[in-house]
Design a protein around this motif. Structure first.
Motif, mmCIF file in Angstrom:
data_model
loop_
_atom_site.group_PDB
_atom_site.id
_atom_site.type_symbol
_atom_site.label_atom_id
_atom_site.label_comp_id
_atom_site.label_asym_id
_atom_site.label_seq_id
_atom_site.Cartn_x
_atom_site.Cartn_y
_atom_site.Cartn_z
ATOM 1 N N UNK A 178 0.653 -1.149 -0.061
ATOM 2 C CA UNK A 178 0.000 0.085 -0.127
ATOM 3 C C UNK A 178 0.692 1.285 0.054
ATOM 4 N N UNK A 179 2.113 1.246 0.578
ATOM 5 C CA UNK A 179 2.929 2.532 0.798
ATOM 6 C C UNK A 179 3.759 2.408 -0.662
ATOM 7 N N UNK A 180 3.641 1.656 -1.757
ATOM 8 C CA UNK A 180 4.532 1.843 -2.931
ATOM 9 C C UNK A 180 3.547 2.376 -3.883
ATOM 10 N N UNK A 181 4.525 3.083 -4.662
ATOM 11 C CA UNK A 181 3.631 3.752 -6.017
ATOM 12 C C UNK A 181 3.226 3.026 -6.872
ATOM 13 N N UNK A 182 3.663 1.581 -7.032
ATOM 14 C CA UNK A 182 3.180 0.812 -8.046
ATOM 15 C C UNK A 182 2.228 -0.296 -7.449
ATOM 16 N N UNK B 45 -4.147 0.831 11.538
ATOM 17 C CA UNK B 45 -3.982 0.138 10.086
ATOM 18 C C UNK B 45 -4.863 0.952 9.231
ATOM 19 N N UNK B 46 -5.954 1.455 9.679
ATOM 20 C CA UNK B 46 -6.770 1.940 8.830
ATOM 21 C C UNK B 46 -6.307 3.476 8.346
ATOM 22 N N UNK B 47 -5.750 4.147 9.073
ATOM 23 C CA UNK B 47 -5.196 5.523 9.448
ATOM 24 C C UNK B 47 -3.869 5.201 8.181
ATOM 25 N N UNK B 48 -3.132 4.444 8.332
ATOM 26 C CA UNK B 48 -1.888 4.082 7.428
ATOM 27 C C UNK B 48 -2.258 3.773 6.233
ATOM 28 N N UNK B 49 -3.584 3.130 5.884
ATOM 29 C CA UNK B 49 -3.801 3.169 4.435
ATOM 30 C C UNK B 49 -4.322 4.248 3.867
ATOM 31 N N UNK B 50 -5.063 4.948 4.901
ATOM 32 C CA UNK B 50 -5.424 6.251 4.041
ATOM 33 C C UNK B 50 -4.643 7.158 3.910
ATOM 34 N N UNK B 51 -3.532 7.380 4.672
ATOM 35 C CA UNK B 51 -2.292 8.178 4.308
ATOM 36 C C UNK B 51 -1.491 7.929 3.182
ATOM 37 N N UNK B 52 -1.825 6.620 2.799
ATOM 38 C CA UNK B 52 -1.297 6.165 1.366
ATOM 39 C C UNK B 52 -2.438 6.262 0.306
ATOM 40 N N UNK B 53 -3.567 6.788 0.437
ATOM 41 C CA UNK B 53 -4.362 6.782 -0.498
ATOM 42 C C UNK B 53 -5.356 5.804 -0.565
ATOM 43 N N UNK B 54 -5.156 4.744 0.275
ATOM 44 C CA UNK B 54 -6.057 3.502 0.062
ATOM 45 C C UNK B 54 -7.049 3.560 1.015
ATOM 46 N N UNK B 55 -8.360 3.127 0.608
ATOM 47 C CA UNK B 55 -9.454 3.334 1.453
ATOM 48 C C UNK B 55 -9.751 1.660 2.163
ATOM 49 N N UNK C 208 -20.558 4.428 -4.088
ATOM 50 C CA UNK C 208 -19.984 4.378 -5.182
ATOM 51 C C UNK C 208 -18.858 5.360 -5.379
ATOM 52 N N UNK C 209 -18.843 6.592 -4.534
ATOM 53 C CA UNK C 209 -18.022 7.502 -4.650
ATOM 54 C C UNK C 209 -16.613 7.441 -4.033
ATOM 55 N N UNK C 210 -16.630 5.941 -3.468
ATOM 56 C CA UNK C 210 -15.296 5.777 -2.613
ATOM 57 C C UNK C 210 -14.396 5.075 -3.830
ATOM 58 N N UNK C 211 -14.882 4.769 -4.833
ATOM 59 C CA UNK C 211 -14.044 4.243 -6.012
ATOM 60 C C UNK C 211 -12.625 5.197 -6.210
ATOM 61 N N UNK C 212 -11.701 4.763 -6.668
ATOM 62 C CA UNK C 212 -10.642 5.321 -7.344
ATOM 63 C C UNK C 212 -9.803 5.858 -6.148
ATOM 64 N N UNK C 213 -9.940 5.343 -4.876
ATOM 65 C CA UNK C 213 -9.172 5.721 -3.832
ATOM 66 C C UNK C 213 -9.517 7.046 -3.290
ATOM 67 N N UNK C 214 -10.840 7.958 -3.690
ATOM 68 C CA UNK C 214 -11.277 9.043 -3.272
ATOM 69 C C UNK C 214 -12.236 9.080 -2.300
#
Length: 582
Positions: A88-92, A116-126, A136-142
């Protein structure tokens, strides 16, 4: 929002409890199926991360279990929780969101789950959960603009999950405590006891053939346990030396049998002796929680043990003897019983007073050191090994040394003049009188009176039970009559055990409180010897000191040494053998 027409890549996170609690081959596929069903259209699971482990473990310890390899799980595995967080912390990374069946699958502790939730969100992962609404708006990591309601729902679910686990643990703890107080044994019976199976009190479990066990004395092995405690407490022998003595007569002292028969060695070992000396069940009390089942089986401190309030089975040692054997480990820590040079390759010489000298400032045993070919006894506390015990080092120097020959000369002079000389009675008259007076203190007298009253009361209660049994008149209910007689028998056995324990304590008080005349008479039974202790071989000299349970307290502040000896009935025989070279 993801681009129109492109799937939203999602990683799936699964976890099931330890392998003996659930079936991962069923639980994990169910979690994956529910997660897929909860995803909106266009969401695709592209990676699978799962573990078979407890959700209450420390986060740093999570994800390293290999328990999943023991099962045929029909799900490809890309790693565990640590691998998920790393990717989750990698750009790829391959995903923009993570989904689980429920939030408690992430962690059973709210703190770790939110971390764990906070660490994922810091990397743009929900982090999504199948049992929570997924916008549905949760898609794309937004993020969805309206998050207050989902956050409240998630925190409530996390709190409920943690509450359920804690409540279950508390109820389980209370059950084990009550189980212990009633005297039921858990696990294999200790060496010296047999397991007496009783029908399970719950009818449903009794119908399944389940039983509960109580401890009863093993007449073939019980006396060996008592002997082990006596050798440890009275003679201060090491584990290996006690084992050697038992191995001289394996017919009389049957060796213990391990759980795995393949590990049996057919003889006594030092570790087997140590296990017996550490087991408080030999006092007659039922004891639980001596080992932490969730922390590798390490021993818990005695303050965390759960004791039955009264004896529940026949004791093999008194509580006094058990307590007397416990401090010996600290007294002998790192010290061998025999004489001669240590087998360590760096050892160059031996020390005759090894294991006998204790630092009076901290209570630690002093050890031998050599400098410029001169033997010393030293005390050098390691502060990092005793955190939280700063009181040990208030007045203690960093390094404390004393020449062994100075203490050895004082010890030899003490034995020559006060133990073996013709006028030894005059030398020890005053100390004996003070010792006798101290031992006949008011508290011991009060305890003696209390025990005498309690023993008389127990005897009366036993006699009353016998009267009830003799005067019993049968009724028409045979089952009720049998239960009535059995209850009287059980209560009679409990009173007998309690009376035997109190009688042992009373006998110990009588033994431990001799008069000055009795002590002097015992001293007179020791042979008057004219022997030069400097000419004795090291092995014989140490046997002599062992016979008298020698202890030297060295106080650097006052520059004095206090020599203590203990004279028992076995001292007479052991000292005679030592001085005669046997």
């Amino acid at each position: 929002m993801a681009d129109a027409g492109l799937p939203v890549p999602v990683a799936w996170l699964g976890r099931t409890s330890t392998e003996d609690q659930q079936d991962p081959s069923l639980s994990l596929p169910r979690q994956l199926r529910k997660s897929r069903q909860a995803l909106p259209d266009g969401y695709v699971i592209v990676a699978h991360f799962y573990d078979v482990e407890s959700g209450r473990k420390e986060l740093g310890d999570r994800g390293y279990s290999r328990a999943h390899e023991q099962f045929d799980i029909a799900i490809p595995r890309d790693g565990g929780i640590q691998d998920l967080l790393a990717e989750a912390g990698r750009p790829d990374r391959r995903f923009v969101a993570v989904i689980c069946e429920s939030i408690d699958r992430v962690a059973r502790r709210t703190y770790f789950g939110t971390k764990i939730e906070y660490e994922l969100e810091q990397n743009g992962v929900l982090l999504l959960a199948a049992n929570e609404p997924i916008a549905p708006a949760a898609g794309g990591g937004q993020r969805s603009r309206k998050r207050a309601g989902p956050i409240l729902t998630r925190r409530i679910n996390q709190a409920i999950a943690e509450w359920c686990v804690v409540q279950m643990l508390e109820l389980s703890w209370d059950g084990f405590c009550e189980h212990t107080e009633q005297g039921w044994n858990i696990g294999r019976p200790p060496y010296g006891y047999l397991a007496e199976k009783r029908p399970h009190p719950v009818p449903a479990r009794r119908a399944e053939g389940k039983t509960k066990t109580r401890l009863v004395l093993d007449p073939a092995k019980g006396p060996t346990v008592t002997l082990i405690f006596q050798l440890r407490a009275l003679q201060r022998l090491g584990y290996d030396e006690i084992a050697d003595r038992l191995n001289t007569d394996l017919t009389r002292h049957l060796p213990p049998e391990p759980v795995d028969p393949r590990r049996a060695v057919g003889r006594w070992t030092g570790s087997a002796v140590r296990g017996i000396l550490a087991n408080p069940k030999y006092t007659g009390h039922m004891v639980w929680n001596r080992r932490a089942s969730k922390k590798g089986g390490r021993c818990n401190p005695p303050s965390e043990w759960v004791w039955s309030p009264r004896p529940t089975h026949e004791p093999l040692v008194t509580e006094e003897l058990f307590k007397a054997a416990s401090p010996v480990a600290k007294y002998r820590q790192g010290s061998r019983t025999g004489a001669g040079i240590n087998h360590h390759p760096q050892a160059k010489r031996s020390y005759r007073l090894r294991s006998y000298v204790t630092c009076d400032l901290c209570g630690r045993r002093m050890f031998g050191k050599t400098r410029h070919a001169i033997a010393y006894l030293a005390c050098e506390p390691q502060r990092q090994h005793h955190k939280g015990r700063a009181d040990w080092f208030g007045d203690h120097p960093k390094s404390l040394w004393v020449r062994e020959e100075i203490l050895l000369e004082a010890v030899r002079s003490f034995f020559t003049q006060r133990m073996f000389a013709p006028d030894r009675r005059r030398h020890l008259r005053a100390p004996l009188q003070r010792s006798a007076k101290d031992q006949r203190n008011d508290s011991a007298t009060d305890r003696h009176k209390q025990l005498t009253r309690e023993l008389a009361g127990l005897q009366r209660r036993k006699e009353n039970l016998i009267d009830q049994l003799e005067n019993f008149e049968a009724t028409a209910d045979a089952d009720a009559d049998r239960e009535y007689r059995q209850s009287i028998q059980r209560r009679f056995a409990e009173l007998t055990t309690e009376r035997r324990t109190k009688q042992s304590e009373l006998d110990q008080i009588n033994i431990d409180a001799p008069t000055a005349g009795d002590a002097a008479d015992l001293l007179d039974q020791i042979s008057r010897l004219r022997v030069d202790l400097t000419e004795l071989p090291e092995g014989l000299e140490r046997k002599l000191y062992d016979a008298f349970h020698l202890k030297v307290l060295y106080n650097r502040t006052r520059h004095e040494a206090t020599i203590q000896v203990m004279i028992r009935e076995d001292t007479i025989t052991m000292s005679a053998k030592a001085t005669q070279g046997r």
